[in-house]
Write an enzyme that holds these catalytic residues in place. Sequence first.
Site, short mmCIF file in Angstrom:
data_model
loop_
_atom_site.label_atom_id
_atom_site.label_comp_id
_atom_site.label_asym_id
_atom_site.label_seq_id
_atom_site.Cartn_x
_atom_site.Cartn_y
_atom_site.Cartn_z
N GLU A 69 42.79 52.38 13.49
CA GLU A 69 42.15 51.41 14.37
C GLU A 69 42.56 51.65 15.83
O GLU A 69 41.72 51.62 16.73
CB GLU A 69 42.51 49.98 13.96
CG GLU A 69 41.85 48.92 14.84
CD GLU A 69 42.43 47.55 14.65
OE1 GLU A 69 41.66 46.58 14.57
OE2 GLU A 69 43.68 47.42 14.59
N TRP A 91 37.00 45.54 10.14
CA TRP A 91 36.05 45.01 11.12
C TRP A 91 34.68 44.72 10.52
O TRP A 91 33.74 44.34 11.23
CB TRP A 91 35.90 45.98 12.29
CG TRP A 91 36.99 45.86 13.31
CD1 TRP A 91 38.16 46.57 13.36
CD2 TRP A 91 37.04 44.96 14.41
NE1 TRP A 91 38.92 46.18 14.44
CE2 TRP A 91 38.26 45.19 15.10
CE3 TRP A 91 36.17 43.98 14.91
CZ2 TRP A 91 38.62 44.47 16.25
CZ3 TRP A 91 36.53 43.27 16.04
CH2 TRP A 91 37.74 43.51 16.69
N TYR A 133 37.39 45.82 22.24
CA TYR A 133 38.58 46.44 22.82
C TYR A 133 38.34 47.82 23.43
O TYR A 133 38.69 48.06 24.59
CB TYR A 133 39.66 46.57 21.74
CG TYR A 133 40.17 45.27 21.21
CD1 TYR A 133 41.14 44.53 21.88
CD2 TYR A 133 39.68 44.75 20.01
CE1 TYR A 133 41.61 43.33 21.38
CE2 TYR A 133 40.15 43.54 19.50
CZ TYR A 133 41.12 42.84 20.19
OH TYR A 133 41.57 41.65 19.71
N CYS A 199 41.78 39.14 20.68
CA CYS A 199 42.91 38.28 20.35
C CYS A 199 44.17 38.77 21.07
O CYS A 199 44.89 37.99 21.67
CB CYS A 199 43.13 38.26 18.84
SG CYS A 199 41.78 37.52 17.92
N ARG A 219 46.29 35.75 22.83
CA ARG A 219 45.78 34.39 23.01
C ARG A 219 45.63 33.66 21.68
O ARG A 219 45.84 32.46 21.59
CB ARG A 219 44.42 34.43 23.71
CG ARG A 219 43.34 35.13 22.88
CD ARG A 219 41.93 34.67 23.16
NE ARG A 219 41.01 35.33 22.26
CZ ARG A 219 40.43 34.74 21.22
NH1 ARG A 219 40.67 33.48 20.94
NH2 ARG A 219 39.61 35.42 20.44
N ASP A 222 46.84 34.81 14.37
CA ASP A 222 46.81 34.50 12.95
C ASP A 222 48.09 35.08 12.35
O ASP A 222 48.16 36.27 12.03
CB ASP A 222 45.56 35.12 12.33
CG ASP A 222 45.48 34.94 10.82
OD1 ASP A 222 46.44 34.42 10.21
OD2 ASP A 222 44.46 35.34 10.23
#
Length: 317
Positions: A69, A91, A133, A199, A219, A222
């Site tokens: 990733e 994803w 990203y 995130c 931000r 999880d």
Amino acid sequence: MLDRTHKPHPEQGYLDLLDRVWREGTPRVDRTGVGTRALFGQSLRIDLSDGTLPLLTTKRVSWKTIVRELLWFLEGGTNIRPLLQNKVTIWTDWPLAKYRKVTGEQISQEDFEARIVADEAFAEQWGDLGPVYGAQWRHWPLFVPTDAEGEEKLYRRDPQGIDQIARLVHDIRHNPTSRRLIFTGWNVAELDGMALPPCHTTYQYFVAEGRLSGLLHQRSCDVGLGVPYNLVTASLLIRMLAQQCDLEPGEFVWFGGDVHVYQNHGDLVAEQLSRTPLPWPKLRFARKPASILDYKFEDFIVEGYQAHPAISAPIAV
């Protein structure tokens, strides 16, 4: 007598965070409808100086998925097809949900992924995640004047944009005491076009005494599913940047904004907290690539990784 020479396992900080959020977190209604328990403003500090990789051992985490990733991010990737070609499915949920909503076809995830891999045109239409990203890291939008005549200036988007990663490497090498060693994915103008706004939003770096340390502001966190991946991603980046800039790794500082555990992850929390951490693995590189953009999967060698079995839990989309 208290043994002050005994240091807690470095994974204990994560486990304490998981426990604290589950016990003390405020119940909240979130966009997914699942609900969370959340705390605001939490942090972790992890020493990377001895080659440690913060890969959790209280449940097995796929470091190979994380590496693939990250390389996809650094390539500027925004389509899931290259990930699926390497059997990385993390994803898929977002484009699959969009496809089902738009077409009404209740296709299985396996069949959807197979079509993405087999059909380039289908992948182009349904596999793109928007300017996530990779687009922001490598091609931050840059608008330049057109050659149009008239009083009103017209602008076009430069498809190359600003390469934040290349700029960061240059600045670490040539201005290591700068307070601007930063890159971010939080592009307000393009958030609505992203399948999922970033995130892990902002990365900052600090050079001292020949070592490179890094800070990640995240931000949305999880703790059960995402944070174990994010810790490794950020640590890998520190190691790669350090190697490219002829520095040693230092410390990784993680700061979380909305730090949460999903209400349906109670079994995950209980199982993981019942386990005893094992020694963290080490990371070394097979070579030093010519640039930060030239790393291959085979360049990452993780040594000594032993872990308890994986713990499955539903992902909220």
